[in-house]
Enzyme design. Structure first.
Site, PDB file in Angstrom:
ATOM      1  N   THR A 123      44.568  46.076  13.160  1.00 23.16           N
ATOM      2  CA  THR A 123      45.992  46.317  12.969  1.00 23.16           C
ATOM      3  C   THR A 123      46.565  45.400  13.892  1.00 23.16           C
ATOM      4  OG1 THR A 123      48.201  47.842  13.757  1.00 23.16           O
ATOM      5  CG2 THR A 123      45.816  48.492  15.289  1.00 23.16           C
ATOM      6  N   ASP A 124      47.870  45.046  13.284  1.00 27.66           N
ATOM      7  CA  ASP A 124      48.694  44.060  14.920  1.00 27.66           C
ATOM      8  C   ASP A 124      49.173  44.987  15.788  1.00 27.66           C
ATOM      9  OD1 ASP A 124      50.687  46.200  13.778  1.00 27.66           O
ATOM     10  OD2 ASP A 124      52.372  44.361  12.895  1.00 27.66           O
ATOM     11  N   GLU A 125      48.948  46.123  16.299  1.00 29.66           N
ATOM     12  CA  GLU A 125      48.932  46.503  17.617  1.00 29.66           C
ATOM     13  C   GLU A 125      48.449  46.622  18.038  1.00 29.66           C
ATOM     14  OE1 GLU A 125      50.430  50.146  17.580  1.00 29.66           O
ATOM     15  OE2 GLU A 125      51.071  51.049  15.604  1.00 29.66           O
ATOM     16  N   TYR A 149      46.267  54.777  20.663  1.00 34.08           N
ATOM     17  CA  TYR A 149      45.657  54.052  19.903  1.00 34.08           C
ATOM     18  C   TYR A 149      45.376  53.349  19.594  1.00 34.08           C
ATOM     19  CZ  TYR A 149      46.628  51.976  14.654  1.00 34.08           C
ATOM     20  OH  TYR A 149      46.417  51.249  13.887  1.00 34.08           O
ATOM     21  N   LYS A 153      41.712  50.977  18.746  1.00 37.50           N
ATOM     22  CA  LYS A 153      41.532  49.885  18.013  1.00 37.50           C
ATOM     23  C   LYS A 153      41.309  48.943  18.095  1.00 37.50           C
ATOM     24  CE  LYS A 153      42.249  50.215  13.864  1.00 37.50           C
ATOM     25  NZ  LYS A 153      41.034  50.509  12.792  1.00 37.50           N
TER      26      LYS A 153
END
Length: 323
Positions: A123-125, A149, A153
């Site tokens: 994810t870009d997060e 979260y 990741k």
């Protein structure tokens, strides 16, 4: 090709299986723990396909995972993850188990020769937050996650990288922007807004509503993963974005306009802890090296998404009961 898809009863995973089953050269094993976010209803339209099978298993429980490895897979496509930021803020433990330990278990399977290659869906997060004037995230940007979260990741990403560097494991990583489309869990932003609007309920909007996300239609994302599977270079990371930056408020207003609902449904609420201000993806690498590009504009994808939820409104209620 023999494919093992993890989390294939989830939102993106089920769309990916639906796409790949259109090919004649693919057989798919779907491994999903069927937690609240994994919904077997997402697989009903292809559950009887002759080249598909489902195994309920938790990636972190070796005995369960071993059931799926009665053959050597050409690819593991690893979607399975806990992904809801608010839940990670309340209790991060399950995120560490699924996202890090689950990824480790699959890497070990590849290392032992049970699968030939693996794509880890991230994810870009993991990149953190952008200021308004900053350039979009590129693949070389340092990881700087701001919530549990995203940290889980990022930990999984680094674990994948380490197995490539240490063991020369044939792995790739994709990092996508915010996905949307049919079958998404009703706790997520866009389906939640649609549900509230359809039922004349208050729509909660964090902070000032000006947090920005880059929106990617789920079908475009799945085509990108297929493209990486076919053309991607081992050891590489590929950003996948929709090139559709919108503030949260702009997204809500577009949904309300399409449904003919009043803006007064919006209710501002206290901002989320660690709420990243802006995400934006630089997808130049996958555009130029793999010739992939998103096919849907945000307005087009959003209309298709809203129409699906309107036609399948009962899907909301079963999903909410399972939350």
């Amino acid at each position: 090709m023999e494919l093992l898809v993890t989390g294939g009863a989830g939102f993106i995973g089920s769309h990916f299986i639906r796409l790949l089953l259109k090919r004649e050269d693919v057989s798919i094993t779907n491994v999903d723990a069927l937690t609240y976010a994994g919904d077997i209803r997402n697989t009903e339209d292809f559950s009887n396909h002759p080249k598909y099978r489902f195994i309920q298993a938790d990636l972190t429980i070796a005995e369960q995972l071993d059931e799926a490895f009665d053959r050597v897979y050409d690819w593991i496509i690893h979607f399975a993850a806990e992904s809801h930021v608010d839940r990670s803020i309340q209790d991060a433990a399950v995120f560490l188990d699924t996202n890090i330990k689950g990824t480790y278990a699959l890497l070990e399977k590849v290392r032992k020769g049970c699968a030939k290659k693996m794509i880890h869906i991230s994810t870009d997060e993991v990149y953190g937050s952008l200021e308004q004037e900053e350039s979009p995230f590129h693949e070389e940007r340092a990881l700087s996650p701001n919530n549990p979260y995203a940290a889980s990741k990022a930990g999984a990403d680094l674990l994948v990288r380490s197995f490539y560097q240490t063991y020369q494991l044939p792995v790739l990583i994709t990092r996508c922007s915010n996905n949307y489309g049919p079958y998404q869990h009703p706790e997520k932003f866009i389906p939640k807004v649609i549900y509230c609007a359809l039922n004349e309920k208050r729509i909660p909007l964090y902070g000032d509503g000006l947090n920005i996300r880059d929106w990617l239609f789920v079908e475009d994302h799945c085509r990108a993963i297929e493209c990486v599977m076919e053309k991607g270079k081992i050891g590489e990371i590929y950003n996948v974005g929709g090139h559709n930056e919108r503030t949260n408020k702009e997204v809500i207003l577009e949904i309300l306009r399409y449904l003919g609902k009043e803006e007064t449904l919006i209710t501002y609420v206290e901002d989320r802890l660690g709420h990243d201000r802006r995400y934006a993806i630089d997808e130049t690498k996958i555009n130029t090296t793999l010739q992939w590009k998103a096919a849907h504009s945000f307005s087009e994808g959003l209309r298709k998404t809203i129409d699906w939820y309107v036609e399948n409104e009962k899907w909301f209620y079963k999903g909410l009961k399972r939350s």
